[in-house]
Write a protein that holds these residues in place. Sequence first.
Motif, PDB file in Angstrom:
ATOM      1  N   GLN A   1      -9.098 -61.215  34.952  1.00  0.00           N
ATOM      2  CA  GLN A   1     -10.107 -61.832  35.722  1.00  0.00           C
ATOM      3  C   GLN A   1      -8.439 -61.920  36.848  1.00  0.00           C
ATOM      4  O   GLN A   1      -9.064 -62.392  37.991  1.00  0.00           O
ATOM      5  CB  GLN A   1     -11.384 -62.321  36.033  1.00  0.00           C
TER       6      GLN A   1
ATOM      7  N   ILE B   1      -4.285 -54.626  30.375  1.00  0.00           N
ATOM      8  CA  ILE B   1      -4.939 -54.546  30.939  1.00  0.00           C
ATOM      9  C   ILE B   1      -4.888 -56.226  32.262  1.00  0.00           C
ATOM     10  O   ILE B   1      -3.274 -56.084  31.813  1.00  0.00           O
ATOM     11  CB  ILE B   1      -6.224 -54.550  30.767  1.00  0.00           C
ATOM     12  N   ARG B   2      -5.448 -56.120  33.356  1.00  0.00           N
ATOM     13  CA  ARG B   2      -5.331 -57.217  34.620  1.00  0.00           C
ATOM     14  C   ARG B   2      -6.993 -57.614  33.478  1.00  0.00           C
ATOM     15  O   ARG B   2      -7.761 -57.565  34.098  1.00  0.00           O
ATOM     16  CB  ARG B   2      -5.298 -56.592  35.307  1.00  0.00           C
TER      17      ARG B   2
ATOM     18  N   ALA C   1       6.766 -58.145  34.572  1.00  0.00           N
ATOM     19  CA  ALA C   1       5.787 -57.764  34.675  1.00  0.00           C
ATOM     20  C   ALA C   1       5.548 -55.901  34.757  1.00  0.00           C
ATOM     21  O   ALA C   1       4.393 -55.204  34.376  1.00  0.00           O
ATOM     22  CB  ALA C   1       5.593 -57.453  36.824  1.00  0.00           C
TER      23      ALA C   1
ATOM     24  N   GLY D   1      -6.105 -61.740  37.221  1.00  0.00           N
ATOM     25  CA  GLY D   1      -4.797 -61.197  37.623  1.00  0.00           C
ATOM     26  C   GLY D   1      -4.045 -61.359  36.705  1.00  0.00           C
ATOM     27  O   GLY D   1      -2.508 -60.746  36.313  1.00  0.00           O
ATOM     28  N   ARG D   2      -4.229 -61.954  35.526  1.00  0.00           N
ATOM     29  CA  ARG D   2      -2.921 -62.019  34.209  1.00  0.00           C
ATOM     30  C   ARG D   2      -2.782 -60.684  33.484  1.00  0.00           C
ATOM     31  O   ARG D   2      -4.369 -60.695  33.136  1.00  0.00           O
ATOM     32  CB  ARG D   2      -3.389 -63.451  33.431  1.00  0.00           C
ATOM     33  N   ARG D   3      -1.511 -60.573  33.233  1.00  0.00           N
ATOM     34  CA  ARG D   3      -1.687 -58.862  32.086  1.00  0.00           C
ATOM     35  C   ARG D   3      -2.186 -60.186  30.527  1.00  0.00           C
ATOM     36  O   ARG D   3      -2.134 -60.549  30.249  1.00  0.00           O
ATOM     37  CB  ARG D   3      -0.620 -58.824  31.904  1.00  0.00           C
TER      38      ARG D   3
ATOM     39  N   ALA E   1       1.620 -63.471  30.796  1.00  0.00           N
ATOM     40  CA  ALA E   1       0.832 -62.905  29.850  1.00  0.00           C
ATOM     41  C   ALA E   1      -0.576 -63.589  29.196  1.00  0.00           C
ATOM     42  O   ALA E   1       0.424 -64.745  28.208  1.00  0.00           O
ATOM     43  CB  ALA E   1       1.739 -61.528  30.066  1.00  0.00           C
TER      44      ALA E   1
END
Length: 443
Positions: A319, A316-317, A381, A321-323, A360
Motif C-alpha cells: 500500500q 507485489i506493490r 527496483a 508503494g514499497r515492493r 523492499a
Amino acid sequence: MTLVEIIPSLRASLPPALNGDVWPAGARWADHGDLVVGGVSLTGLATAHGAPAYVIDETDVRLRCRQYLAAFGAERVAYTAKALLSVGVARWIADEGLNLYVGSAGELRVAQAAGFPMDRVVLYGSAKTPEDLDSAYTAGVGTIVVESLSEITRLAATAPAGQRVLLRVLAGPEPAGLSDNRFGPRIGTGEAEAAVARIAGQPSLRLVGYDCSVGHQVSRFSVYEREVRRIVEFCAAMHARHGAAVTQVNLGGGHAVVYSGADLGFALDAFAGRIRAVLHLELDRHRIAEPALTVSPGRAIVSRAGLTLYRIMSVIRGQDGRRVVAVDGGMTDCPVAALCGGAHTAALIGRASRADLAPATVVGRHNDIDDVVVPTLVLPADVHPGDLLAVAGTGAYHHSRACNYHLVGRPPLIGVAGGHARTLVRRESLADLLSRDADHCGA
Ligand SMILES: Cc1ncc(COP(=O)(O)O)c(C=O)c1O
C-alpha cells in the motif's frame, strides 16, 4: 573521495558493499552479480542444489574458533551446539580444539557420530530427560551441568562414580527486563549454597566449577563483569565453608553478532582482556588462586559464516508503494527477527542490475503476518520472480530451529571451502515428511 561519490549514477550499477562483520570472511562479488563464498559461486550452487538452501563457510567457522582460542586459551572455549550442528560442523569444532556443549541426546548422538572426544563434551539443560542422561552416561561425557537442587539427587543416584559436574548458578537479583524463568539456584538466597553442600555430600559427584548464562546478543561487558565478581566471591565462600575448591567458571555465551550495520557486535579481544583483569582483581581480593574462566558461545562462532539462498517467487506493490518480495522459504527456515535478535542484511545475486535502488520487504511463502524474512532493505527496483536473494548472518539458530510448518521440507545445509561445495545435511523430501505419518500406506 570514492568513484561513487564523484559519479552518483554509478551507485545503482554496483553491487552493495559487503560489510565484513555481516558476510562470511572472503565473500566477494564476481561477474554478472554472482557472489562467491568459500571460493564457490552461489549462483552455481543454487543451480546445483536448488533453493532455499543454507550455505555455511567452513573457513569462517574455523577462523572464529581460532579467534576465540587466541583470546581465551586452549581448553577455555566450548561451542554451544544448539546454534548449529551437523556431523561435519562437529568435526570442524573438534579439529579446532574447542569443547562442546550439548543440550540433548540428539546433539550428543551427532557429536558421537563425528567422533568428538567425549571427555570434551558437556551436557547441559534445565529439563534433562532420562534419555539425555542415559546417553550421556553411556557415552561417557566429561561433564554434566546441574541446574536445580532436585536434579542433584537424581544425578547422584544414576551417574557413574566420579562424574564431573558444573553447578549452574544465577548470580544475583535479575536485572530488569530479563525473564525470571531461568534455571539455576540463585546466589545470595541460600539456594546456591544448599546445592553446593548437597553435591559435596554425594560421593558419586565431583563439583569442578560453576556455570552461568547471561542472555543473548549482549554487547556490553558490564553484565559479564558483574557475574565474575559475584561468582568469585561465591567460590571463596564455598571453599571456606564447604571445602568446595573449584577450578572453572563458565560464563556462557551470548556474545552479540552483527546482522546489519546498525548492530553493535562484540569486541572479543577487548572483552577477554577486560574479563581477565576483573578475574585477577577478584581472585586477589578473595585470596584464592582459582577458578579459571571459560566461555561457551554458539551464535558468535557460526552466525556470520552462514547465509541462506532464496528464489524470489513473486513481487507485489504494498500500500505504501514499497515492493513486497515473496521467497520460496520463510518463517520455517528463518526465525523471525525477534527470535534471532536482529534484522538480516540481504542482497540480490546472480545478475547485475542497473535499476535504481528502492525499499523492499522480503516475506516468506507461509502467508502469516510474522512470516517476514527481512523487514526492510533496499533492492534494485527491477527485482522480479526467478531472481536469487542471499540473506546474510543465518549460520546460527536457522538450520537448528527450522520446522515443517505447512509441511514444507527443511532446506539442505551446504558447506563451502576452498572452491568446493559439499552437502552436510540433505534437503528434506516429501517422502521424509510422509515417512513419519503412521497412516501413510506408502502409496
Ligand atoms: C550455557 C550456554 N552457553 C551458551 C549459550 C549460547 O548462547 P549464544 O548462542 O547466544 O552464544 C547458551 C544458550 O542458551 C547457554 O545456555
